[in-house]
Design a protein around this motif. Sequence first.
Motif, mmCIF file in Angstrom:
data_model
loop_
_atom_site.group_PDB
_atom_site.id
_atom_site.type_symbol
_atom_site.label_atom_id
_atom_site.label_comp_id
_atom_site.label_asym_id
_atom_site.label_seq_id
_atom_site.Cartn_x
_atom_site.Cartn_y
_atom_site.Cartn_z
ATOM 1 N N UNK A 7 38.631 -16.388 -22.136
ATOM 2 C CA UNK A 7 39.216 -17.377 -21.227
ATOM 3 C C UNK A 7 40.246 -16.733 -20.297
ATOM 4 N N UNK A 8 41.103 -15.864 -20.830
ATOM 5 C CA UNK A 8 42.097 -15.225 -19.969
ATOM 6 C C UNK A 8 41.439 -14.219 -19.023
ATOM 7 N N UNK A 9 40.381 -13.565 -19.489
ATOM 8 C CA UNK A 9 39.637 -12.656 -18.609
ATOM 9 C C UNK A 9 39.012 -13.445 -17.470
ATOM 10 N N UNK A 10 38.408 -14.588 -17.792
ATOM 11 C CA UNK A 10 37.800 -15.436 -16.753
ATOM 12 C C UNK A 10 38.849 -15.914 -15.755
ATOM 13 N N UNK A 11 40.017 -16.280 -16.264
ATOM 14 C CA UNK A 11 41.093 -16.733 -15.374
ATOM 15 C C UNK A 11 41.499 -15.627 -14.412
ATOM 16 N N UNK A 12 41.778 -14.450 -14.945
ATOM 17 C CA UNK A 12 42.207 -13.331 -14.089
ATOM 18 C C UNK A 12 41.111 -12.973 -13.097
ATOM 19 N N UNK A 13 39.880 -12.959 -13.556
ATOM 20 C CA UNK A 13 38.757 -12.627 -12.672
ATOM 21 C C UNK A 13 38.586 -13.669 -11.569
ATOM 22 N N UNK A 14 38.842 -14.944 -11.881
ATOM 23 C CA UNK A 14 38.710 -15.982 -10.852
ATOM 24 C C UNK A 14 39.796 -15.854 -9.786
ATOM 25 N N UNK A 15 40.961 -15.303 -10.169
ATOM 26 C CA UNK A 15 42.059 -15.125 -9.217
ATOM 27 C C UNK A 15 41.928 -13.829 -8.416
ATOM 28 N N UNK A 16 41.341 -12.815 -9.035
ATOM 29 C CA UNK A 16 41.196 -11.522 -8.384
ATOM 30 C C UNK A 16 39.897 -10.883 -8.885
ATOM 31 N N UNK A 17 38.784 -11.167 -8.198
ATOM 32 C CA UNK A 17 37.490 -10.657 -8.673
ATOM 33 C C UNK A 17 37.471 -9.138 -8.878
ATOM 34 N N UNK A 18 38.332 -8.413 -8.208
ATOM 35 C CA UNK A 18 38.363 -6.954 -8.327
ATOM 36 C C UNK A 18 39.546 -6.496 -9.200
ATOM 37 N N UNK A 19 39.993 -7.352 -10.114
ATOM 38 C CA UNK A 19 41.200 -7.049 -10.899
ATOM 39 C C UNK A 19 41.073 -5.764 -11.711
ATOM 40 N N UNK A 20 39.864 -5.403 -12.117
ATOM 41 C CA UNK A 20 39.701 -4.200 -12.952
ATOM 42 C C UNK A 20 40.028 -2.920 -12.188
ATOM 43 N N UNK A 21 39.962 -2.970 -10.868
ATOM 44 C CA UNK A 21 40.307 -1.807 -10.054
ATOM 45 C C UNK A 21 41.747 -1.856 -9.538
ATOM 46 N N UNK A 22 42.468 -2.887 -9.912
ATOM 47 C CA UNK A 22 43.866 -3.045 -9.499
ATOM 48 C C UNK A 22 44.758 -2.514 -10.618
ATOM 49 N N UNK A 23 45.434 -1.377 -10.406
ATOM 50 C CA UNK A 23 46.223 -0.777 -11.490
ATOM 51 C C UNK A 23 47.346 -1.685 -11.998
ATOM 52 N N UNK A 24 47.839 -2.573 -11.144
ATOM 53 C CA UNK A 24 48.901 -3.480 -11.575
ATOM 54 C C UNK A 24 48.388 -4.524 -12.571
ATOM 55 N N UNK A 25 47.086 -4.774 -12.565
ATOM 56 C CA UNK A 25 46.526 -5.821 -13.428
ATOM 57 C C UNK A 25 45.792 -5.260 -14.648
ATOM 58 N N UNK A 26 45.878 -3.967 -14.829
ATOM 59 C CA UNK A 26 45.217 -3.354 -15.990
ATOM 60 C C UNK A 26 45.810 -3.947 -17.276
ATOM 61 N N UNK A 27 44.962 -4.485 -18.121
ATOM 62 C CA UNK A 27 45.395 -5.065 -19.389
ATOM 63 C C UNK A 27 45.941 -6.479 -19.290
ATOM 64 N N UNK A 28 45.900 -7.089 -18.116
ATOM 65 C CA UNK A 28 46.463 -8.426 -17.952
ATOM 66 C C UNK A 28 45.771 -9.476 -18.833
ATOM 67 N N UNK A 29 44.449 -9.506 -18.923
ATOM 68 C CA UNK A 29 43.846 -10.513 -19.813
ATOM 69 C C UNK A 29 44.343 -10.406 -21.260
ATOM 70 N N UNK A 30 44.513 -9.196 -21.754
ATOM 71 C CA UNK A 30 45.002 -9.004 -23.121
ATOM 72 C C UNK A 30 46.458 -9.463 -23.260
ATOM 73 N N UNK A 31 47.273 -9.168 -22.241
ATOM 74 C CA UNK A 31 48.673 -9.613 -22.278
ATOM 75 C C UNK A 31 48.756 -11.136 -22.232
ATOM 76 N N UNK A 32 47.927 -11.757 -21.399
ATOM 77 C CA UNK A 32 47.902 -13.226 -21.350
ATOM 78 C C UNK A 32 47.481 -13.805 -22.695
ATOM 79 N N UNK A 33 46.474 -13.184 -23.310
ATOM 80 C CA UNK A 33 46.016 -13.643 -24.617
ATOM 81 C C UNK A 33 47.166 -13.624 -25.618
#
Length: 181
Positions: A7-33
Motif C-alpha cells: 500500500x505504501x509502495x502504491x502510494x509513493x508510486x502514484x505520487x512519483x511514478x519514477x520514485x525508484x530513480x529519485x535518490x531522495x525517495x530511496x526506501x520511502x515506502x519502507x519508512x512509511x510502512x
Amino acid sequence: MKDLLQATTDLVESLNPDYQNDPDMKGTPERLQKMYQHFFRNEDIEYHFEKKFPTTNDQMVVVRNIEVIGMCPHHFVPIIYRVSIGYIPDKWAIGLSKLARIAIGLASYPKLQENYTDEIVQAIKKHLKPKGVIVVVDGVHGCMRCRGVQQSESSTITSSIDGIFMDKDTAKQEFLKLIKL
C-alpha cells in the motif's frame, strides 16, 4: 496489517511514478510502512496499572507537559500534544512515569483529540478510583498547520474532568494554576 508495504509502495508510486530513480525517495515506502505501524499499534495500557502503591496522600498529584505524538484520524498527519494530568488519590497511586506512559499509549492509534482526552480520564478513573481526575490536552494539529487553513500559531485545548474536580471549583482552579493555563 494487510500488506502495508504494498500500500505504501502504491502510494509513493502514484505520487512519483519514477520514485525508484529519485535518490531522495530511496526506501520511502519502507519508512512509511514503519511509521504507520507505529501510529496504528493500538497499545494496550492495562499493564501500566499493575503496580499500584497504597497511599494515605489525599492531595493533588500533577504531571504536566507530557509530550505525546498522535495521528489525526482524518488526514493521517501528526498531532503534537502537551498533556497535563492531575488526580487526587483515594488509597492508590501509581508511578509518575506511568501517567506519561498512559498518555503515550492511548495516543497510539488515530483518534479525535476530544476522545483521547476523555480516554485518559476514564483509564485513570477505572484503575485507581481516585477522588477526582482532570486532564488538559493542548494539541498542535499538523492538518491545521500544513493544509486547509494553514494556522501556524493555533492549537486546540480540550479537557476532561471527573469526581471532585467537577464538584469543587477550587480543586479545578488549583490544577489550572499548577499547570499555568
